[in-house]
Scaffold this motif. Structure first.
Motif, PDB file in Angstrom:
ATOM      1  N   ASP A  74      -2.186   3.090 -16.632  1.00 49.02           N
ATOM      2  CA  ASP A  74      -1.314   2.522 -15.607  1.00 49.02           C
ATOM      3  C   ASP A  74      -1.274   3.456 -14.399  1.00 49.02           C
ATOM      4  O   ASP A  74      -0.961   4.636 -14.529  1.00 49.02           O
ATOM      5  CB  ASP A  74       0.095   2.329 -16.183  1.00 49.02           C
ATOM      6  CG  ASP A  74       0.986   1.476 -15.285  1.00 49.02           C
ATOM      7  OD1 ASP A  74       0.919   1.636 -14.054  1.00 49.02           O
ATOM      8  OD2 ASP A  74       1.751   0.658 -15.823  1.00 49.02           O
ATOM      9  N   GLN A 118      -8.665  -4.647 -10.411  1.00 48.64           N
ATOM     10  CA  GLN A 118      -7.621  -4.471 -11.418  1.00 48.64           C
ATOM     11  C   GLN A 118      -7.685  -5.661 -12.363  1.00 48.64           C
ATOM     12  O   GLN A 118      -7.362  -6.792 -11.986  1.00 48.64           O
ATOM     13  CB  GLN A 118      -6.237  -4.361 -10.779  1.00 48.64           C
ATOM     14  CG  GLN A 118      -5.150  -4.070 -11.815  1.00 48.64           C
ATOM     15  CD  GLN A 118      -3.795  -3.783 -11.191  1.00 48.64           C
ATOM     16  OE1 GLN A 118      -3.575  -4.001 -10.002  1.00 48.64           O
ATOM     17  NE2 GLN A 118      -2.875  -3.276 -12.003  1.00 48.64           N
ATOM     18  N   PRO A 160      -2.777  -4.654 -15.946  1.00 49.42           N
ATOM     19  CA  PRO A 160      -1.926  -3.643 -15.322  1.00 49.42           C
ATOM     20  C   PRO A 160      -2.399  -2.205 -15.534  1.00 49.42           C
ATOM     21  O   PRO A 160      -2.144  -1.342 -14.693  1.00 49.42           O
ATOM     22  CB  PRO A 160      -0.563  -3.884 -15.981  1.00 49.42           C
ATOM     23  CG  PRO A 160      -0.573  -5.348 -16.291  1.00 49.42           C
ATOM     24  CD  PRO A 160      -1.982  -5.652 -16.698  1.00 49.42           C
ATOM     25  N   ASP A 161      -3.100  -1.958 -16.642  1.00 47.21           N
ATOM     26  CA  ASP A 161      -3.572  -0.599 -16.929  1.00 47.21           C
ATOM     27  C   ASP A 161      -5.081  -0.538 -17.117  1.00 47.21           C
ATOM     28  O   ASP A 161      -5.598   0.351 -17.799  1.00 47.21           O
ATOM     29  CB  ASP A 161      -2.877  -0.044 -18.170  1.00 47.21           C
ATOM     30  CG  ASP A 161      -3.217  -0.822 -19.439  1.00 47.21           C
ATOM     31  OD1 ASP A 161      -3.768  -1.939 -19.323  1.00 47.21           O
ATOM     32  OD2 ASP A 161      -2.945  -0.309 -20.544  1.00 47.21           O
ATOM     33  N   ARG A 198       0.814   3.690 -12.097  1.00 44.38           N
ATOM     34  CA  ARG A 198       2.158   4.205 -11.813  1.00 44.38           C
ATOM     35  C   ARG A 198       2.465   5.444 -12.635  1.00 44.38           C
ATOM     36  O   ARG A 198       3.245   6.298 -12.218  1.00 44.38           O
ATOM     37  CB  ARG A 198       3.195   3.123 -12.078  1.00 44.38           C
ATOM     38  CG  ARG A 198       3.099   1.905 -11.152  1.00 44.38           C
ATOM     39  CD  ARG A 198       3.944   0.760 -11.637  1.00 44.38           C
ATOM     40  NE  ARG A 198       3.506   0.295 -12.952  1.00 44.38           N
ATOM     41  CZ  ARG A 198       4.065  -0.711 -13.612  1.00 44.38           C
ATOM     42  NH1 ARG A 198       5.094  -1.358 -13.063  1.00 44.38           N
ATOM     43  NH2 ARG A 198       3.608  -1.083 -14.792  1.00 44.38           N
ATOM     44  N   LYS A 199       1.841   5.550 -13.798  1.00 49.55           N
ATOM     45  CA  LYS A 199       2.088   6.694 -14.679  1.00 49.55           C
ATOM     46  C   LYS A 199       1.097   7.830 -14.434  1.00 49.55           C
ATOM     47  O   LYS A 199       1.289   8.936 -14.926  1.00 49.55           O
ATOM     48  CB  LYS A 199       2.012   6.244 -16.137  1.00 49.55           C
ATOM     49  CG  LYS A 199       3.065   5.208 -16.500  1.00 49.55           C
ATOM     50  CD  LYS A 199       2.927   4.760 -17.956  1.00 49.55           C
ATOM     51  CE  LYS A 199       3.979   3.713 -18.301  1.00 49.55           C
ATOM     52  NZ  LYS A 199       3.829   3.228 -19.702  1.00 49.55           N
TER      53      LYS A 199
END
Length: 280
Positions: free
Chosen positions: A46, A26, A29-30, A48-49
């Motif tokens: 991301d 990573q 973050p994206d 999370r999305k």
């Protein structure tokens, strides 16, 4: 009805790897870098999305590993909005047909790269005589025939925008191939450089395996236009990237990137161009 896709007649498994193979890093973050044997595949989005795009399609016979890395990052059943290609060399499109069939997503490249991705033209033969290392010497064995993605590939928008990535723009960075592109995000100066420059001496077997970090020009044995390659590196230097993922080698950022990219661009003829070779 979609036309049938096919790899070139010299498509084959390449038994090459590195100590980083299989690792997902990573970077932001994206932004993720997946090391697929000797090449990097990039995930932008991301986790999370669960919305992302894939940059490049790895080595031959690697589709299952790429899907596994994607699902490890974004969850079971995850699939990208699209696949973006920096260029069409075998190590960047080695699993493209299997991934298209599995995910049913669009693929984009520069217009100048399309003939090498629709079966019209083969790439020039690699040059095993450039002074480098064992990988350069055996490069004549690498696949060079065009993959045919038929009507499954589209050209990148002429305005420089990137489908599904509104903050990124594509930049034409030819030299390694005629339609090579890099992707850049201005707000945090993130660069996906493909093989315009790399962070390992890819011609050397030992340095490729160990992934010793050092900025280099594009792989010598597969680069056919050194004047254009030089201009592309200088163009990327002027973007002042803060972080970069290249097609080969480790991600790099900060002063390590700034100082070494400037040094490479300012001394490209001495540091990157081989002293002799059929494309020099």
């Amino acid at each position: 009805m979609s036309k049938k896709m096919s790899y070139g007649s010299d498509y084959k498994y390449i038994p090459a790897t590195t100590i980083r193979s299989g690792k997902i890093t990573q970077v932001l973050p994206d932004l993720y870098c997946y090391a697929n044997k000797v090449v990097n595949v990039v995930f932008i989005g991301d986790a999370r999305k669960k919305s992302f795009v894939l940059v490049d399609a790895g080595m031959p016979k690697s589709a299952k590993k790429i899907v596994k890395a994607v699902e490890k990052t974004y969850g079971k059943g995850a699939r990208p909005k699209a696949i973006l290609l920096t260029h069409g060399h075998f190590d960047h499109v080695g699993s493209i047909i299997e991934l298209i069939n599995y995910w049913k997503v669009p693929v984009y490249s520069h217009a100048f790269e399309l003939p090498f991705l629709t079966g019209e033209f083969d790439y020039p033969s690699p040059d095993p005589f450039v002074r480098g290392g064992l990988i350069a010497k055996i490069s004549y064995k690498f696949p060079k025939r065009a993959v045919n993605l038929a009507d499954h590939i589209e050209r990148l928008p002429a305005d420089g925008s990137v489908p599904y990535l509104e903050d990124f723009r594509w930049i034409h960075t030819p030299g390694h191939t005629p339609g090579h592109v890099s992707f850049f995000r201005e707000k945090d100066r993130t660069l996906i450089a493909g093989d315009a420059f790399i962070t390992v001496k890819q011609d050397s077997l030992i340095k490729t395996i160990t992934q010793k970090l050092e900025l280099n020009g594009p792989p010598k044995y597969f680069t056919t236009n050194w004047r254009a390659a030089c201009e592309s590196v200088r163009k990327l230097k002027e973007l002042h990237p803060a972080v970069a993922i290249t097609g080969h080698g480790r991600p790099v950022s900060g002063e390590n990137l700034t100082i070494n990219l400037r040094n490479l661009a300012d001394n490209f003829e001495q540091k990157a161009i081989p002293p002799k070779g059929k494309y020099v």
